[in-house]
Design a protein around this motif. Structure first.
Motif, PDB file in Angstrom:
ATOM      1  N   ALA A   1       0.857  -1.184   0.000  1.00 20.37           N
ATOM      2  CA  ALA A   1       0.000   0.000   0.000  1.00 20.37           C
ATOM      3  C   ALA A   1       0.891   1.230   0.000  1.00 20.37           C
ATOM      4  CB  ALA A   1      -0.918   0.003   1.221  1.00 20.37           C
ATOM      5  N   TYR A   2       0.347   2.319  -0.524  1.00 15.60           N
ATOM      6  CA  TYR A   2       1.063   3.593  -0.550  1.00 15.60           C
ATOM      7  C   TYR A   2       0.296   4.596   0.307  1.00 15.60           C
ATOM      8  CZ  TYR A   2       3.838   1.785  -4.435  1.00 15.60           C
ATOM      9  OH  TYR A   2       4.675   1.030  -5.207  1.00 15.60           O
ATOM     10  N   ILE A   3       1.011   5.269   1.194  1.00 12.49           N
ATOM     11  CA  ILE A   3       0.371   6.246   2.075  1.00 12.49           C
ATOM     12  C   ILE A   3       1.200   7.516   2.146  1.00 12.49           C
ATOM     13  CG2 ILE A   3      -0.753   4.475   3.494  1.00 12.49           C
ATOM     14  CD1 ILE A   3       1.395   5.011   5.640  1.00 12.49           C
ATOM     15  N   ASP A   4       0.548   8.602   2.510  1.00 10.85           N
ATOM     16  CA  ASP A   4       1.214   9.879   2.793  1.00 10.85           C
ATOM     17  C   ASP A   4       1.018  10.173   4.269  1.00 10.85           C
ATOM     18  OD1 ASP A   4       2.009  10.409   0.122  1.00 10.85           O
ATOM     19  OD2 ASP A   4      -0.036  11.057  -0.344  1.00 10.85           O
ATOM     20  N   ILE A   5       2.097  10.526   4.950  1.00 14.89           N
ATOM     21  CA  ILE A   5       2.003  10.855   6.370  1.00 14.89           C
ATOM     22  C   ILE A   5       2.552  12.250   6.599  1.00 14.89           C
ATOM     23  CG2 ILE A   5       2.178   8.442   7.108  1.00 14.89           C
ATOM     24  CD1 ILE A   5       5.095   8.999   7.867  1.00 14.89           C
TER      25      ILE A   5
ATOM     26  N   GLY B   1       6.449  -7.593  10.321  1.00 17.05           N
ATOM     27  CA  GLY B   1       7.082  -7.932   9.052  1.00 17.05           C
ATOM     28  C   GLY B   1       6.890  -6.879   7.978  1.00 17.05           C
ATOM     29  N   THR B   2       6.243  -5.769   8.321  1.00 17.47           N
ATOM     30  CA  THR B   2       6.028  -4.702   7.349  1.00 17.47           C
ATOM     31  C   THR B   2       7.340  -3.964   7.071  1.00 17.47           C
ATOM     32  OG1 THR B   2       3.748  -4.375   8.079  1.00 17.47           O
ATOM     33  CG2 THR B   2       4.760  -2.582   6.848  1.00 17.47           C
ATOM     34  N   ILE B   3       7.616  -3.759   5.813  1.00 15.09           N
ATOM     35  CA  ILE B   3       8.793  -3.004   5.386  1.00 15.09           C
ATOM     36  C   ILE B   3       8.317  -1.649   4.886  1.00 15.09           C
ATOM     37  CG2 ILE B   3      10.754  -2.934   3.803  1.00 15.09           C
ATOM     38  CD1 ILE B   3      10.605  -5.990   3.700  1.00 15.09           C
ATOM     39  N   ILE B   4       8.889  -0.580   5.447  1.00 15.92           N
ATOM     40  CA  ILE B   4       8.483   0.782   5.103  1.00 15.92           C
ATOM     41  C   ILE B   4       9.598   1.426   4.291  1.00 15.92           C
ATOM     42  CG2 ILE B   4       7.737   3.008   6.009  1.00 15.92           C
ATOM     43  CD1 ILE B   4       6.938   1.569   8.593  1.00 15.92           C
ATOM     44  N   THR B   5       9.289   1.806   3.070  1.00 13.56           N
ATOM     45  CA  THR B   5      10.294   2.401   2.187  1.00 13.56           C
ATOM     46  C   THR B   5       9.809   3.764   1.703  1.00 13.56           C
ATOM     47  OG1 THR B   5       9.361   1.325   0.216  1.00 13.56           O
ATOM     48  CG2 THR B   5      11.083   0.149   1.399  1.00 13.56           C
ATOM     49  N   ASP B   6      10.773   4.591   1.290  1.00 15.46           N
ATOM     50  CA  ASP B   6      10.455   5.884   0.685  1.00 15.46           C
ATOM     51  C   ASP B   6       9.867   5.628  -0.702  1.00 15.46           C
ATOM     52  OD1 ASP B   6      10.859   8.339  -0.930  1.00 15.46           O
ATOM     53  OD2 ASP B   6      11.786   9.081   0.909  1.00 15.46           O
ATOM     54  N   ALA B   7       8.657   6.113  -0.929  1.00 18.51           N
ATOM     55  CA  ALA B   7       7.980   5.832  -2.193  1.00 18.51           C
ATOM     56  C   ALA B   7       8.684   6.470  -3.385  1.00 18.51           C
ATOM     57  CB  ALA B   7       6.529   6.315  -2.122  1.00 18.51           C
ATOM     58  N   GLU B   8       9.445   7.517  -3.157  1.00 11.35           N
ATOM     59  CA  GLU B   8      10.101   8.216  -4.258  1.00 11.35           C
ATOM     60  C   GLU B   8      11.473   7.641  -4.574  1.00 11.35           C
ATOM     61  OE1 GLU B   8      10.153  12.287  -3.168  1.00 11.35           O
ATOM     62  OE2 GLU B   8       7.959  12.546  -3.308  1.00 11.35           O
ATOM     63  N   THR B   9      12.257   7.331  -3.544  1.00 11.41           N
ATOM     64  CA  THR B   9      13.622   6.860  -3.768  1.00 11.41           C
ATOM     65  C   THR B   9      13.763   5.341  -3.685  1.00 11.41           C
ATOM     66  OG1 THR B   9      14.243   7.032  -1.431  1.00 11.41           O
ATOM     67  CG2 THR B   9      14.462   9.012  -2.792  1.00 11.41           C
TER      68      THR B   9
ATOM     69  N   GLY C   1       6.698  28.110  14.701  1.00  7.99           N
ATOM     70  CA  GLY C   1       6.939  26.687  14.889  1.00  7.99           C
ATOM     71  C   GLY C   1       7.508  26.054  13.627  1.00  7.99           C
ATOM     72  N   LYS C   2       8.296  25.012  13.811  1.00  5.11           N
ATOM     73  CA  LYS C   2       8.886  24.321  12.667  1.00  5.11           C
ATOM     74  C   LYS C   2       7.886  23.331  12.068  1.00  5.11           C
ATOM     75  CE  LYS C   2      13.642  24.667  14.364  1.00  5.11           C
ATOM     76  NZ  LYS C   2      14.879  23.926  14.734  1.00  5.11           N
ATOM     77  N   GLU C   3       8.045  23.080  10.795  1.00 10.75           N
ATOM     78  CA  GLU C   3       7.149  22.141  10.118  1.00 10.75           C
ATOM     79  C   GLU C   3       7.463  20.704  10.524  1.00 10.75           C
ATOM     80  OE1 GLU C   3       7.260  22.570   5.929  1.00 10.75           O
ATOM     81  OE2 GLU C   3       6.111  24.453   5.896  1.00 10.75           O
ATOM     82  N   GLY C   4       6.424  19.896  10.616  1.00  4.89           N
ATOM     83  CA  GLY C   4       6.622  18.479  10.869  1.00  4.89           C
ATOM     84  C   GLY C   4       7.053  17.763   9.604  1.00  4.89           C
ATOM     85  N   GLU C   5       7.637  16.590   9.789  1.00  5.02           N
ATOM     86  CA  GLU C   5       8.105  15.823   8.632  1.00  5.02           C
ATOM     87  C   GLU C   5       6.923  15.314   7.812  1.00  5.02           C
ATOM     88  OE1 GLU C   5      12.332  13.911  10.084  1.00  5.02           O
ATOM     89  OE2 GLU C   5      10.504  12.802  10.537  1.00  5.02           O
ATOM     90  N   ARG C   6       7.106  15.313   6.509  1.00  2.00           N
ATOM     91  CA  ARG C   6       6.106  14.807   5.582  1.00  2.00           C
ATOM     92  C   ARG C   6       6.760  13.785   4.672  1.00  2.00           C
ATOM     93  NH1 ARG C   6       4.628  19.515   7.385  1.00  2.00           N
ATOM     94  NH2 ARG C   6       2.442  20.187   7.392  1.00  2.00           N
ATOM     95  N   LYS C   7       6.123  12.647   4.520  1.00  2.00           N
ATOM     96  CA  LYS C   7       6.732  11.568   3.737  1.00  2.00           C
ATOM     97  C   LYS C   7       5.676  10.834   2.916  1.00  2.00           C
ATOM     98  CE  LYS C   7      10.294  10.678   7.247  1.00  2.00           C
ATOM     99  NZ  LYS C   7      10.870   9.671   8.168  1.00  2.00           N
ATOM    100  N   SER C   8       6.101  10.377   1.773  1.00  2.00           N
ATOM    101  CA  SER C   8       5.293   9.454   0.970  1.00  2.00           C
ATOM    102  C   SER C   8       5.942   8.083   1.113  1.00  2.00           C
ATOM    103  CB  SER C   8       5.268   9.882  -0.500  1.00  2.00           C
ATOM    104  OG  SER C   8       4.591  11.124  -0.639  1.00  2.00           O
TER     105      SER C   8
END
Length: 353
Positions: free
Chosen positions: A7-11, A93-101, A144-151
């Protein structure tokens, strides 16, 4: 070619709250001084390895996950409240990878493990932070600083609780279609499934298990013949094997016992641990056997196989006996799930002395 659920998610972690510029305004205090508080930090995003989950299906329909931002600072020396964290429950067992790289960022390998996958932004400073002997009335503040955003790409391999074994045309695809949400290709001629089919079998509310239709094995699979050898290794982490046998083959010259023994031999040849896994015998296509011959044929088959474990008589086409099989499988898988959970830690203060 692997058992893969993805699955692909944005957080997005929460942004930090802004600092506040404020001064004390009290009667009889002409020079009250600064009292602007800091902003609160933004909420973090965590991933939690939940042993009660076995698919990523929830994230196929819910793709955006955001934590709350921090509250802004206020006067009277009041700091903003931190934003609420969010916890994303995922199967072990879930593997979380950067969707772009494509870079692997995290792996959830231990039951109960929790990892921060997106950090919330720090809160900004209020003007009370900038007070000094030479700057008695600062009007500075910081945002305030921005929170991290990842795909992210979530990938779960070898998630099946139950593996279906059997020769080509034993009825594995028909069975998985009958008991789960999978819709594999089904035909009335002997052929082997080219790719594994995964299905979630719903037994009741919050009660389910995952079954995998493994491509049909043929003799010599352990040495690489056919497609089955590519998937034998994936069965090593399943909790139960269902050995599906066509009890009424179309070809009169085919001996179901010989075929079944060939499958067992391939398992043992490939891996002794795989051979030692719980393996239940499922005799399929009983609807094609005359009623007056069914009991005799089943007894003869079990005797010649020298099999002493559970035996189920079903018809995947008509669903006869499927409900009993599903309930028995769920009870077994649930029992194994519970035995694999780590014991709860007891606070030593409450232990008997």
């Amino acid at each position: 070619m692997k058992f893969v659920d993805e699955a692909y998610i944005d957080i997005a972690a929460g942004d930090g709250g802004n600092g506040c510029v404020s001064f004390r305004h009290e009667k009889y205090k002409e020079f009250g001084g600064p009292n602007g508080g800091d902003g609160g930090r933004g909420g973090n995003v965590y991933a939690f390895a939940d042993v009660n989950l076995n698919t990523l299906v929830d994230y196929r329909y819910s793709k955006r996950h955001e934590a709350k931002r921090g509250q802004h600072g206020m006067g009277s020396d009041m700091f903003g409240a931190a934003g609420d964290d969010i916890v994303l429950k995922m199967p072990v067992g879930t593997i979380i990878t950067d969707a772009e790289t494509g870079e692997v960022l995290y792996e959830l390998l231990t039951p109960g493990e929790m990892l921060m996958i997106a950090k919330g932004g720090e809160g900004g400073f209020g003007n009370m932070r900038f007070k000094s002997s030479i700057n008695r009335a600062p009007r500075q503040k910081t945002p305030g600083k921005e929170g991290e955003r990842k795909s992210l790409k979530l990938e779960l391999k070898v998630l099946a609780d139950v593996g279906l074994l059997g020769m080509p045309n034993a009825g594995k695809s028909t069975l998985i279609a009958a008991i789960s949400n999978a819709r594999p290709k089904i035909a009335d001629y002997p052929f082997t499934t080219l790719h594994p089919n995964l299905g979630v079998v719903r037994v009741g509310p919050e009660q389910s298990f995952v079954v995998a239709d493994v491509p049909g094995l043929i003799e010599g699979a352990a040495e690489g013949a056919g497609l089955g050898h590519q998937f034998l290794r994936h069965l090593q982490r399943t909790r139960l094997l269902l050995h599906l046998v066509d009890i009424a083959p179309f070809d009169e010259g085919v001996d179901p016992v010989a075929q079944a023994k060939a499958i067992v031999a391939e398992l043992k040849k490939y891996d002794q641990a795989l051979y030692d896994k719980p393996r239940w015998l499922v005799l399929n296509k009983v609807d094609m056997v005359p009623a007056d011959e069914r009991e005799k044929r089943v007894k003869d088959f079990v005797k010649r196989m020298k099999y002493k474990g559970p035996v189920f008589e079903i018809s995947a086409l008509t669903r006869e006996g499927c409900d009993t099989l599903v309930k028995s499988v769920f009870e077994h898988v649930h029992k194994v799930h519970r035995s694999e959970q780590p014991p709860e830690e007891v606070d030593p203060r409450f232990q008997d002395v």
